[in-house]
Design a protein around this motif. Structure first.
Motif, PDB file in Angstrom:
ATOM      1  N   MET A  28       0.825  -1.212   0.000  1.00  0.00           N
ATOM      2  CA  MET A  28       0.000   0.000   0.000  1.00  0.00           C
ATOM      3  C   MET A  28       0.859   1.261   0.000  1.00  0.00           C
ATOM      4  SD  MET A  28      -1.242  -1.075   3.711  1.00  0.00           S
ATOM      5  CE  MET A  28      -0.549  -2.677   3.391  1.00  0.00           C
ATOM      6  N   PRO A  29       0.334   2.331  -0.634  1.00  0.00           N
ATOM      7  CA  PRO A  29       1.054   3.602  -0.604  1.00  0.00           C
ATOM      8  C   PRO A  29       0.885   4.255   0.763  1.00  0.00           C
ATOM      9  CG  PRO A  29      -1.004   3.826  -1.849  1.00  0.00           C
ATOM     10  CD  PRO A  29      -0.900   2.390  -1.411  1.00  0.00           C
ATOM     11  N   VAL A  30       1.955   4.862   1.282  1.00  0.00           N
ATOM     12  CA  VAL A  30       1.909   5.534   2.587  1.00  0.00           C
ATOM     13  C   VAL A  30       2.682   6.849   2.496  1.00  0.00           C
ATOM     14  CG1 VAL A  30       1.606   3.487   4.053  1.00  0.00           C
ATOM     15  CG2 VAL A  30       3.906   4.135   3.313  1.00  0.00           C
ATOM     16  N   GLN A  31       2.400   7.743   3.449  1.00  0.00           N
ATOM     17  CA  GLN A  31       3.061   9.060   3.438  1.00  0.00           C
ATOM     18  C   GLN A  31       4.055   9.250   4.573  1.00  0.00           C
ATOM     19  OE1 GLN A  31       2.753  11.224   0.944  1.00  0.00           O
ATOM     20  NE2 GLN A  31       1.457   9.676   0.017  1.00  0.00           N
ATOM     21  N   ASN A  32       3.784   8.626   5.742  1.00  0.00           N
ATOM     22  CA  ASN A  32       4.651   8.877   6.892  1.00  0.00           C
ATOM     23  C   ASN A  32       4.574   7.741   7.908  1.00  0.00           C
ATOM     24  OD1 ASN A  32       2.276   9.358   8.564  1.00  0.00           O
ATOM     25  ND2 ASN A  32       2.123  11.301   7.478  1.00  0.00           N
ATOM     26  N   VAL A  33       5.443   7.822   8.918  1.00  0.00           N
ATOM     27  CA  VAL A  33       5.557   6.752   9.912  1.00  0.00           C
ATOM     28  C   VAL A  33       4.286   6.623  10.754  1.00  0.00           C
ATOM     29  CG1 VAL A  33       6.839   5.987  11.972  1.00  0.00           C
ATOM     30  CG2 VAL A  33       8.076   6.856   9.985  1.00  0.00           C
ATOM     31  N   ASP A  34       3.644   7.752  11.061  1.00  0.00           N
ATOM     32  CA  ASP A  34       2.403   7.686  11.859  1.00  0.00           C
ATOM     33  C   ASP A  34       1.328   6.871  11.136  1.00  0.00           C
ATOM     34  OD1 ASP A  34       3.472   9.134  13.921  1.00  0.00           O
ATOM     35  OD2 ASP A  34       2.733  11.063  13.194  1.00  0.00           O
ATOM     36  N   GLU A  35       1.203   7.111   9.842  1.00  0.00           N
ATOM     37  CA  GLU A  35       0.227   6.360   9.044  1.00  0.00           C
ATOM     38  C   GLU A  35       0.581   4.867   9.041  1.00  0.00           C
ATOM     39  OE1 GLU A  35      -1.445   6.142   4.431  1.00  0.00           O
ATOM     40  OE2 GLU A  35       0.114   7.594   4.948  1.00  0.00           O
ATOM     41  N   ILE A  36       1.871   4.566   8.930  1.00  0.00           N
ATOM     42  CA  ILE A  36       2.337   3.176   8.930  1.00  0.00           C
ATOM     43  C   ILE A  36       1.988   2.494  10.253  1.00  0.00           C
ATOM     44  CG2 ILE A  36       4.423   1.722   8.968  1.00  0.00           C
ATOM     45  CD1 ILE A  36       5.583   3.740   6.868  1.00  0.00           C
ATOM     46  N   LYS A  37       2.251   3.195  11.375  1.00  0.00           N
ATOM     47  CA  LYS A  37       1.951   2.625  12.706  1.00  0.00           C
ATOM     48  C   LYS A  37       0.463   2.297  12.833  1.00  0.00           C
ATOM     49  CE  LYS A  37       5.739   4.629  15.351  1.00  0.00           C
ATOM     50  NZ  LYS A  37       6.185   5.839  16.052  1.00  0.00           N
ATOM     51  N   GLU A  38      -0.360   3.194  12.327  1.00  0.00           N
ATOM     52  CA  GLU A  38      -1.814   2.991  12.388  1.00  0.00           C
ATOM     53  C   GLU A  38      -2.225   1.768  11.554  1.00  0.00           C
ATOM     54  OE1 GLU A  38      -5.378   5.900  11.322  1.00  0.00           O
ATOM     55  OE2 GLU A  38      -3.814   6.848  12.546  1.00  0.00           O
ATOM     56  N   LEU A  39      -1.667   1.674  10.359  1.00  0.00           N
ATOM     57  CA  LEU A  39      -1.977   0.533   9.484  1.00  0.00           C
ATOM     58  C   LEU A  39      -1.525  -0.787  10.126  1.00  0.00           C
ATOM     59  CD1 LEU A  39      -0.972   2.120   6.069  1.00  0.00           C
ATOM     60  CD2 LEU A  39      -3.238   1.233   6.606  1.00  0.00           C
ATOM     61  N   LEU A  40      -0.315  -0.799  10.693  1.00  0.00           N
ATOM     62  CA  LEU A  40       0.209  -2.029  11.308  1.00  0.00           C
ATOM     63  C   LEU A  40      -0.653  -2.453  12.493  1.00  0.00           C
ATOM     64  CD1 LEU A  40       4.036  -1.299  11.144  1.00  0.00           C
ATOM     65  CD2 LEU A  40       2.787  -3.047   9.857  1.00  0.00           C
ATOM     66  N   SER A  41      -1.091  -1.470  13.264  1.00  0.00           N
ATOM     67  CA  SER A  41      -1.955  -1.771  14.405  1.00  0.00           C
ATOM     68  C   SER A  41      -3.259  -2.404  13.918  1.00  0.00           C
ATOM     69  CB  SER A  41      -2.209  -0.466  15.172  1.00  0.00           C
ATOM     70  OG  SER A  41      -3.347  -0.571  15.959  1.00  0.00           O
ATOM     71  N   GLY A  42      -3.783  -1.896  12.789  1.00  0.00           N
ATOM     72  CA  GLY A  42      -5.000  -2.461  12.188  1.00  0.00           C
ATOM     73  C   GLY A  42      -4.784  -3.899  11.728  1.00  0.00           C
ATOM     74  N   PHE A  43      -3.633  -4.166  11.115  1.00  0.00           N
ATOM     75  CA  PHE A  43      -3.320  -5.529  10.660  1.00  0.00           C
ATOM     76  C   PHE A  43      -3.222  -6.487  11.851  1.00  0.00           C
ATOM     77  CE2 PHE A  43      -1.997  -3.651   6.598  1.00  0.00           C
ATOM     78  CZ  PHE A  43      -2.528  -4.591   5.727  1.00  0.00           C
ATOM     79  N   ARG A  44      -2.583  -6.022  12.927  1.00  0.00           N
ATOM     80  CA  ARG A  44      -2.417  -6.903  14.105  1.00  0.00           C
ATOM     81  C   ARG A  44      -3.776  -7.232  14.729  1.00  0.00           C
ATOM     82  NH1 ARG A  44       2.662  -4.009  14.960  1.00  0.00           N
ATOM     83  NH2 ARG A  44       4.243  -5.447  14.189  1.00  0.00           N
ATOM     84  N   LYS A  45      -4.692  -6.250  14.703  1.00  0.00           N
ATOM     85  CA  LYS A  45      -6.039  -6.508  15.244  1.00  0.00           C
ATOM     86  C   LYS A  45      -6.805  -7.466  14.339  1.00  0.00           C
ATOM     87  CE  LYS A  45      -6.922  -2.326  17.912  1.00  0.00           C
ATOM     88  NZ  LYS A  45      -6.428  -1.055  17.367  1.00  0.00           N
ATOM     89  N   GLU A  46      -6.752  -7.182  13.031  1.00  0.00           N
ATOM     90  CA  GLU A  46      -7.522  -7.985  12.077  1.00  0.00           C
ATOM     91  C   GLU A  46      -7.005  -9.421  12.007  1.00  0.00           C
ATOM     92  OE1 GLU A  46      -8.879  -7.896   7.370  1.00  0.00           O
ATOM     93  OE2 GLU A  46      -7.928  -6.127   8.258  1.00  0.00           O
ATOM     94  N   TYR A  47      -5.701  -9.595  12.059  1.00  0.00           N
ATOM     95  CA  TYR A  47      -5.096 -10.932  11.932  1.00  0.00           C
ATOM     96  C   TYR A  47      -4.493 -11.369  13.269  1.00  0.00           C
ATOM     97  CZ  TYR A  47      -5.832 -10.034   7.014  1.00  0.00           C
ATOM     98  OH  TYR A  47      -6.421  -9.750   5.805  1.00  0.00           O
ATOM     99  N   TYR A  48      -5.255 -11.137  14.337  1.00  0.00           N
ATOM    100  CA  TYR A  48      -4.777 -11.446  15.692  1.00  0.00           C
ATOM    101  C   TYR A  48      -4.412 -12.923  15.860  1.00  0.00           C
ATOM    102  CZ  TYR A  48      -9.399 -13.432  16.304  1.00  0.00           C
ATOM    103  OH  TYR A  48     -10.526 -14.206  16.146  1.00  0.00           O
ATOM    104  N   ASP A  49      -4.994 -13.783  15.020  1.00  0.00           N
ATOM    105  CA  ASP A  49      -4.752 -15.225  15.158  1.00  0.00           C
ATOM    106  C   ASP A  49      -3.587 -15.709  14.290  1.00  0.00           C
ATOM    107  OD1 ASP A  49      -6.152 -14.607  12.859  1.00  0.00           O
ATOM    108  OD2 ASP A  49      -7.340 -16.449  12.855  1.00  0.00           O
ATOM    109  N   ALA A  50      -2.920 -14.770  13.585  1.00  0.00           N
ATOM    110  CA  ALA A  50      -1.791 -15.166  12.732  1.00  0.00           C
ATOM    111  C   ALA A  50      -0.530 -15.290  13.580  1.00  0.00           C
ATOM    112  CB  ALA A  50      -1.571 -14.136  11.633  1.00  0.00           C
TER     113      ALA A  50
END
Length: 198
Positions: A28-50
């Motif tokens: 995915m396209p991103v602009q800055n580290v804050d946006e990346i942190k938010e996206l990663l947090s979303g992935f960890r929540k969504e794929y909590y069982d991975a």
């Protein structure tokens, strides 16, 4: 420094399967580290069982800001191969995340490197690569009679008017490609236009 860079237009997904393990990849396209942190947090929540959520990113037109994370996989087997795929396409302002579901059979370091590399490549190969310019915003202030002259300079230098306001005088915020800034500034200074920031 170049004022052109390559990134991707939109989010894409890929997949790689090996010995029961599934590697889901997302670019995915991103602009800055804050946006990346938010996206990663979303992935960890969504794929909590991975078992693992590994990633790499590159930021900035000069591609100097980057990070690769193995998230518990053996060192260098996940983040580095993901980063390698971003670098091989010379992309920036890109985050690639690979989510691993363990299939019960160990893949070994070579197998892991291949899996993370192939999963990342699958997502990136589906992405539309776009070239973008590094731009600069400049705010200007001038008297109304100069309007036609200013607009001609804006047009000649390829600048875009982002916003404008008129009271007794005119205010404008311009967006211009970095390499064209000196020409724009030079022409506006000749007209005695005030530049509020540059």
């Amino acid at each position: 420094m170049t004022d052109l860079y390559r990134t991707i237009r939109n989010r894409t997904e890929g997949l790689y399967k090996e010995k029961g393990s599934k590697f889901l990849s997302f670019a995915m396209p991103v602009q800055n580290v804050d946006e990346i942190k938010e996206l990663l947090s979303g992935f960890r929540k969504e794929y909590y069982d991975a078992r693992h959520v590994c990633y790499a990113y590159v930021l900035g037109a000069d591609r100097k800001e980057w990070r690769a994370n193995d998230d518990g996989e053996p060192s260098g087997t996940a983040g580095k191969p993901i980063l390698g795929q971003i670098n091989s396409k010379e992309l920036t302002n890109v985050l690639v995340v690979v989510v691993r579901y363990f299939g019960g059979i160990l893949l070994g370091t070579g197998g892991l490197i291949t899996a993370y590399k192939e999963a990342s490549a699958d997502a990136l190969n589906k992405a539309e690569v776009v070239e973008k310019t590094v731009d600069r915003q400049i705010s200007i202030h001038f008297e109304y009679p100069l309007m036609n002259e200013v607009m001609r300079i804006v047009k000649d230098t390829g600048a875009q008017v982002l916003e404008q306001g008129y009271d007794q005088d005119c205010n404008m915020t311009l967006n211009i490609r970095l390499q064209d800034v000196p020409e724009l500034v030079g022409k506006l200074e000749k007209l005695k236009v005030d530049m509020l920031d540059r």
